[in-house]
Design an enzyme around this catalytic site. Structure first.
Site, short mmCIF file in Angstrom:
data_model
loop_
_atom_site.label_atom_id
_atom_site.label_comp_id
_atom_site.label_asym_id
_atom_site.label_seq_id
_atom_site.Cartn_x
_atom_site.Cartn_y
_atom_site.Cartn_z
N ARG A 101 -34.40 32.60 -27.88
CA ARG A 101 -35.51 32.14 -28.64
C ARG A 101 -35.43 31.97 -29.96
NH1 ARG A 101 -41.71 32.23 -27.33
NH2 ARG A 101 -41.15 30.89 -25.55
N HIS A 128 -38.40 22.93 -26.15
CA HIS A 128 -38.83 24.37 -25.45
C HIS A 128 -38.36 23.79 -23.77
CE1 HIS A 128 -40.56 27.89 -23.90
NE2 HIS A 128 -41.88 27.43 -24.13
N GLN A 131 -39.82 25.48 -20.63
CA GLN A 131 -41.50 25.09 -20.20
C GLN A 131 -41.82 23.84 -19.67
OE1 GLN A 131 -44.10 27.24 -21.27
NE2 GLN A 131 -45.13 25.90 -19.89
N ASP A 219 -51.16 21.48 -27.02
CA ASP A 219 -50.56 22.79 -27.89
C ASP A 219 -51.05 23.22 -28.94
OD1 ASP A 219 -48.85 25.03 -27.82
OD2 ASP A 219 -47.19 23.86 -28.55
N CYS A 259 -49.11 25.16 -22.49
CA CYS A 259 -47.95 26.12 -22.21
C CYS A 259 -48.39 27.57 -22.55
CB CYS A 259 -46.96 25.71 -23.34
SG CYS A 259 -47.11 25.67 -24.86
N ARG A 287 -43.14 29.03 -14.61
CA ARG A 287 -41.87 29.40 -15.50
C ARG A 287 -40.83 30.13 -14.82
NH1 ARG A 287 -42.36 29.63 -21.33
NH2 ARG A 287 -40.25 30.09 -20.87
N1 CP Z 1 -45.17 29.22 -23.22
C1 CP Z 1 -44.57 30.30 -23.53
O1 CP Z 1 -43.10 30.04 -24.02
O2 CP Z 1 -45.10 31.35 -23.77
P1 CP Z 1 -44.46 32.88 -24.42
O3 CP Z 1 -44.42 32.26 -26.21
O4 CP Z 1 -45.47 33.81 -24.31
O5 CP Z 1 -43.20 32.73 -24.24
N1 NVA Z 2 -45.41 25.10 -29.96
C1 NVA Z 2 -45.31 26.42 -29.71
C2 NVA Z 2 -44.91 26.95 -28.24
C3 NVA Z 2 -45.33 28.31 -28.02
C4 NVA Z 2 -44.87 28.60 -26.46
C5 NVA Z 2 -44.59 27.25 -30.52
O1 NVA Z 2 -43.52 27.07 -30.82
O2 NVA Z 2 -45.03 28.41 -31.25
#
Ligand code: CP
Ligand code: NVA
Length: 304
Positions: A101, A128, A131, A219, A259, A287
């Site tokens: 990530r 993502h 997700q 989101d 998410c 997930r």
């Molecule tokens: N939805 C999601 O990816 O959550 P986290 O940021 O907690 O991993």
């Molecule tokens: N769009 C959000 C998703 C988090 C899971 C981010 O990138 O922070």
């Protein structure tokens, strides 16, 4: 050594995606007892915070018989500037897969290019994909396996989540309607590609996107890395809130997804996210199942 990565949803064909959902559903039902990751390790690099991604990958790896390592920039040399390519080469000598990530999508591509083991995208500024596969699994769980006759509405920022919905629409053929403010649309190239196979529209008015939809999805207004834009984004997105009034424009049996983490009172009202149409907890659980399916295939040699 040949290996296969999962950096974006189109890395799987349409047929493979359906097989992946079926495998995840077997796992969710407790009908899968193999341990394809026995004796294998997954390195998990987190350059951004995470609750769901970290826990679901770590627990999922263990459930498949393997072992997961949590690597944060505070502790590993990547955080002190060791090149991504070198990190990829070194981790490839120790572990059997890498989940990452981070910020720039190109960093994940570079990692995959220099690794000799599978790399899985656990979120970038662009995409993502894990997700959205969990979200589609949630659609199948609550609306049935036929996706092509469904309408998915997106309300808010044309961000990493929105871009991955666009990719999913391209592969899976459902209609996607995104309501985004001017200047906050999804990636133009991904939109153009998706429009080759399915209906994808970008509108300004959330009510227009949601009208008659099967799924309403939103989101946060400011994603990780955009904290400095929070005040400006609160102004820009002030009308992009999924509340009971907006939900009433969707189908009566529409489901709400997010998410997470969510900001009640910003992009979604508490009565919607905590209400009867919300499927956010199943979505979070999914997930685990979809990522286990992805790891079983890419790292564990499970066939699709
Ligand atoms: N939805 C999601 O990816 O959550 P986290 O940021 O907690 O991993
Ligand atoms: N769009 C959000 C998703 C988090 C899971 C981010 O990138 O922070």
């Amino acid at each position: 050594m040949s290996h296969r990565d999962f950096l974006a949803i189109p890395d799987f064909t349409t047929a493979e995606l359906h097989a992946l959902f079926a495998l995840a559903e077997r796992m969710r039902a407790g009908a899968y007892d193999r341990r394809p990751l026995a004796g294998k390790s997954l390195a998990m690099i987190f350059m951004k915070a995470s609750t769901r991604t970290r826990v679901s990958f770590e627990v999922g790896t263990w459930q498949l018989g393997g072992h997961a390592l949590f690597l944060s920039p505070k502790d590993v040399q990547l955080g002190r500037g060791e090149p991504i390519a070198d990190t990829a080469r070194v981790l490839s000598r120790y572990v059997d897969g890498i989940m990452i990530r981070t910020y720039k999508h190109t960093e994940v591509q570079e990692l995959a290019e220099h690794a000799s083991i599978p790399v899985i995208n656990g979120l970038t500024d662009l995409l993502h994909p894990c997700q959205i596969l969990a979200d589609v699994l949630t659609m199948r769980q609550h609306l049935g396996p036929e996706l092509r006759d469904k309408v998915v509405a997106w309300v808010g920022d044309g961000n990493n989540m929105a871009n991955s919905w666009v990719n999913a629409a391209w592969r899976l053929g459902f209609e996607l309607r995104l309501a985004c403010p001017a200047g906050y649309e999804p990636n133009a190239e991904l939109l153009a590609r998706a429009r080759e196979t399915t209906r994808v529209s970008v509108v300004r008015d959330p009510a227009e996107a949601v009208a008659g939809a099967h799924v309403v999805n939103t989101d946060v207004w400011a994603s990780m890395g955009q904290e400095a834009e929070q005040d400006e984004r609160q102004r820009v997105f002030a009308n992009y809130i999924v509340d009971a009034g907006l939900m009433s424009r969707a189908r009566p049996d529409a489901i709400f997804m997010h998410c997470l983490p969510a900001h009640r009172g910003e992009e979604v009202s508490a009565d919607v996210i905590d209400g009867p149409q919300s499927r956010v907890w199943d979505e979070a659980e999914n997930r685990l199942h979809i990522q286990k399916a992805i790891m079983a295939v890419l790292i564990g040699g499970e066939s699709l």
